[in-house]
Write a protein that holds these residues in place. Structure first.
Motif, PDB file in Angstrom:
ATOM      1  N   PRO A  87       0.808  -1.240   0.156  1.00 57.16           N
ATOM      2  CA  PRO A  87      -0.128  -0.112   0.036  1.00 57.16           C
ATOM      3  C   PRO A  87       0.790   1.300   0.081  1.00 57.16           C
ATOM      4  O   PRO A  87       0.439   2.341  -0.658  1.00 57.16           O
ATOM      5  CB  PRO A  87      -0.865  -0.231   1.358  1.00 57.16           C
ATOM      6  N   GLN A  88       1.928   1.287   0.769  1.00 50.45           N
ATOM      7  CA  GLN A  88       2.721   2.386   0.677  1.00 50.45           C
ATOM      8  C   GLN A  88       3.464   2.738  -0.583  1.00 50.45           C
ATOM      9  O   GLN A  88       3.393   3.829  -1.181  1.00 50.45           O
ATOM     10  CB  GLN A  88       3.848   2.293   2.020  1.00 50.45           C
ATOM     11  N   LYS A  89       3.817   1.771  -1.300  1.00 48.75           N
ATOM     12  CA  LYS A  89       4.131   1.896  -2.729  1.00 48.75           C
ATOM     13  C   LYS A  89       3.398   2.320  -3.745  1.00 48.75           C
ATOM     14  O   LYS A  89       3.508   3.180  -4.395  1.00 48.75           O
ATOM     15  CB  LYS A  89       4.851   0.359  -3.183  1.00 48.75           C
ATOM     16  N   GLN A  90       2.033   1.788  -3.356  1.00 43.22           N
ATOM     17  CA  GLN A  90       1.136   2.198  -4.337  1.00 43.22           C
ATOM     18  C   GLN A  90       0.820   3.722  -4.074  1.00 43.22           C
ATOM     19  O   GLN A  90       0.481   4.532  -5.091  1.00 43.22           O
ATOM     20  CB  GLN A  90      -0.288   1.504  -3.808  1.00 43.22           C
ATOM     21  N   GLN A  91       0.768   4.208  -2.721  1.00 43.71           N
ATOM     22  CA  GLN A  91       0.626   5.637  -2.630  1.00 43.71           C
ATOM     23  C   GLN A  91       1.859   6.524  -3.234  1.00 43.71           C
ATOM     24  O   GLN A  91       1.425   7.653  -4.010  1.00 43.71           O
ATOM     25  CB  GLN A  91       0.522   6.047  -1.042  1.00 43.71           C
ATOM     26  N   GLN A  92       2.995   5.967  -3.357  1.00 41.51           N
ATOM     27  CA  GLN A  92       4.185   6.926  -3.988  1.00 41.51           C
ATOM     28  C   GLN A  92       3.885   6.736  -5.380  1.00 41.51           C
ATOM     29  O   GLN A  92       3.909   7.775  -6.128  1.00 41.51           O
ATOM     30  CB  GLN A  92       5.349   6.142  -3.791  1.00 41.51           C
ATOM     31  N   ILE A  93       3.257   5.495  -5.897  1.00 42.39           N
ATOM     32  CA  ILE A  93       2.958   5.530  -7.252  1.00 42.39           C
ATOM     33  C   ILE A  93       2.040   6.510  -7.731  1.00 42.39           C
ATOM     34  O   ILE A  93       1.945   7.314  -8.833  1.00 42.39           O
ATOM     35  CB  ILE A  93       2.891   4.204  -7.747  1.00 42.39           C
ATOM     36  N   GLN A  94       0.725   6.486  -7.128  1.00 43.83           N
ATOM     37  CA  GLN A  94      -0.292   7.489  -7.204  1.00 43.83           C
ATOM     38  C   GLN A  94       0.202   8.938  -7.121  1.00 43.83           C
ATOM     39  O   GLN A  94      -0.039   9.831  -7.972  1.00 43.83           O
ATOM     40  CB  GLN A  94      -1.240   7.271  -6.268  1.00 43.83           C
TER      41      GLN A  94
END
Length: 613
Positions: free
Chosen positions: A224-231
């Motif tokens: 989830p943290q990586k998903q936030q960075q990608i977003q």
């Protein structure tokens, strides 16, 4: 115990040997097929890495070259209100560079991340005014001098690779230049059958793929943290990165491994592939290739088929040898029995030969008698027809006899009166009547005479004229309309007397069928075939037709459509035998509008020679 003459232990041993050989061959073929796929995959990875390196190398230095342009430095160093006058020159330069390089766009970005100039400044979708401060390639260029980033364009929604370079005035950073290139040409160039190629970025996301459904999916679940960075970076245009469904199953030799991936040819299914990987020219990226295992499986099938074929050939040969041995033994046993039977057969043959010779002589004699009987039957048929015509002929002859008597009496009276001219006229009329009677009796004698067996060219029109003469009085008395369409030069292979008998029989049957009918009509005609080898003669009436149950047996003896006591049913049977003797064919059908039609297909004759079929 045996099976087809082979001991059961031998059959069992052969089956075990076959299974072992087939399993070994399939396993060896599988390994060889995988090794061949691994070698092909390594070669493909080398080609893909070289093409990717070449494609990136074309554009990697382009932002740095543009960053050295004085007009771009001047534009970035100028205050915002003074940049309007400098923009046309910079935009034209960027447009020319983009056109020559074949890239998507070339941009100039200030320190705030705003695109202040772009090669597509005059297009409907322009990058001018777009803020890219959140893009990693911009931040990396300001901090490290250069940046590289794969992402989906926020304006166009098209994926591409971005290169950026810092614009410096001495040691001072004024902004950055960036270039965007497409990856679609790479995907098209890499697309080959039974293979899928892809580039995976540092996030584990497929950014380039020859399988469109795999693009922008992750090989492993993203935290989830990586998903936030990608977003936040909007690297994939704000879309959530889904899991591809990739699972590594086991390793193979030379850096290859087995993996489960979605089946590109059947959406919704999964398949096992042989996967290989190679580092991409861009740091953190990897090139992967997924190879279809169907070629290795085909090699397994070929190996299995080969082993099976060899064993089948060996089995058949073994069975053949066993059977051959059995046949030889049986043949030796049979030779003794055959010799004994041969001795008995010779004695029997001698006895039967004498009996057979006697039987042959009897059959030859019987055939001669049968042929004579057939001739007598045909002649009897003629006489039967003559008997049927007796009443009509009596009327036909009595009329001229009465006229002759009257004319003779009148002539005597004329002579007594001295009127010799009138008497001579009466005698002349008597002579003509006698000639007509002689002609009719001559036709009857010719019809009743036994015919010769040979066939000669016969005029069909003449034969019809002679036959018509016999029924002329009946045709006239019954008011039958007779339509004849036969060319005078129509010649057929036949015997004249028998041909007249055939036509007399058919014409008599047609007249019998018209008895009591209104507007009776008979049509007769003939025409040649297209190759002039045959002549088709027909005679049709407008009578009641032939009973369908009788039609199938019409030419058999004693089959008749006439009332009891009016015929024996031999006329058409005799007619059929006569026609077959000519080498012709006769048939009968009912006409659609009523009535029946008989058709005879003769062999055509030409002059003095008979045309052969």
């Amino acid at each position: 115990m045996t099976m087809l003459g082979v001991p059961l232990w031998a059959v069992a041993a052969s089956a075990v040997l076959y299974l072992a050989a087939a399993a070994a061959a399939v396993e060896v073929a599988w390994h060889r097929g995988l090794d061949a796929l691994t070698e092909a995959g390594a070669h493909r990875l080398d080609l893909y890495a070289a093409s990717l390196r070449s494609e990136l190398g074309r554009y990697e230095l382009l932002p740095a070259i543009a960053a050295r342009q004085d007009s771009i430095k001047t534009l970035l160093a100028a205050p915002p209100d003074a940049r309007r006058a400098l923009l046309p020159a910079v935009d034209d330069y960027l447009q020319a560079v983009n056109r020559d390089a074949g890239s998507v766009a070339v941009d100039v970005i200030d320190l705030n991340g705003d695109v202040i100039a772009a090669s597509n400044w005059n297009q409907a979708v322009s990058f001018v005014g777009t803020n890219v401060a959140y893009r990693p390639y911009f931040t990396d260029s300001l901090s490290a001098g250069n940046g590289r980033f794969f992402g989906i364009g926020t304006n166009t929604g098209e994926p591409g690779l971005y290169f950026a370079s810092a614009v410096r005035d001495g040691q001072k950073v004024l902004g950055a230049t960036a270039v965007k290139i497409r990856v679609d040409p790479l995907e098209s160039a890499w697309r080959v059958p039974n293979e899928a190629a892809m580039v995976v970025d540092g996030n584990g996301v497929v950014v380039i793929s020859t399988v469109p459904a795999w693009k922008f999916t992750a090989l492993a679940p993203i935290a989830p943290q990586k998903q936030q960075q990608i977003q936040a970076s909007r690297q994939y245009a704000g879309r959530k990165v889904d899991n591809l469904g990739y699972a590594r199953l086991g390793d193979w030799r030379n850096g290859a491994w087995f993996a489960r991936l979605p089946d590109w040819s059947h959406p919704g299914r999964e398949r096992r592939y042989l996967v290989m990987s190679r580092s991409a020219p861009q740091a953190g990226d990897a090139i992967m290739v997924a190879l279809d295992l169907s070629t290795a499986r085909r090699q397994q099938q070929l190996a299995f088929a080969f082993v099976t074929g060899v064993f089948l050939i060996a089995a058949f040969y073994g069975l053949y040898a066993v059977q051959r041995r059995r046949v030889i033994v049986e043949r030796l046993k049979a030779q003794d029995a055959l010799q004994r039977a041969n001795d008995r057969l010779e004695a029997t043959v001698q006895q039967r030969t004498a009996a057979l010779q006697q039987e042959i002589d009897e059959r030859v004699l019987t055939e001669h008698k049968l042929r004579d009987s057939q001739q007598q039957l045909v002649h009897a048929g003629k006489l039967a027809v003559l008997g049927q015509m007796a009443a009509g002929l009596t009327h036909e002859i009595n009329q001229p006899l009465v006229a002759i008597r009257t004319l003779c009496d009148n002539a005597r009276t004329f002579f007594e009166r001295g009127q010799s001219a009138q008497a001579l006229a009466n005698l002349a009329r008597v002579g003509k009547l006698v000639e007509n009677m002689a002609l009719l009796t001559a036709e009857l004698k010719a019809f009743a005479r036994k015919p010769e067996a040979s066939t000669v060219p016969v005029s069909l029109a003449d034969a019809l004229a002679h036959a018509r003469l016999i029924y002329d009085s009946r045709i006239r008395d019954e008011s039958v309309q007779l339509d004849i369409d036969i060319a005078p030069d129509t010649l057929v292979a036949a015997e004249p007397g028998r041909l007249q008998q055939v036509i007399v029989n058919l014409l008599g049957n047609a007249l019998d069928a018209l008895t009591g009918r209104e507007a009776p009509r008979i049509r007769m005609g003939a025409k040649r075939s297209d190759d002039a080898a045959r002549v088709t003669f027909f005679i049709a009436d407008n009578g009641p037709g032939i009973d369908p149950h009788v039609l199938a047996h019409l030419f058999e003896p004693f089959v008749t459509t006439k009332p009891r006591g009016h015929g024996l049913g031999l006329g058409l049977a005799i007619t059929s035998r006569i026609v077959e003797g000519f080498g012709a064919r006769i048939a009968a059908v009912n006409l659609g509008g009523g009535g029946a039609q008989f058709t005879i297909e003769f062999v055509a004759a030409n002059g003095g020679s008979i045309d052969s079929e």
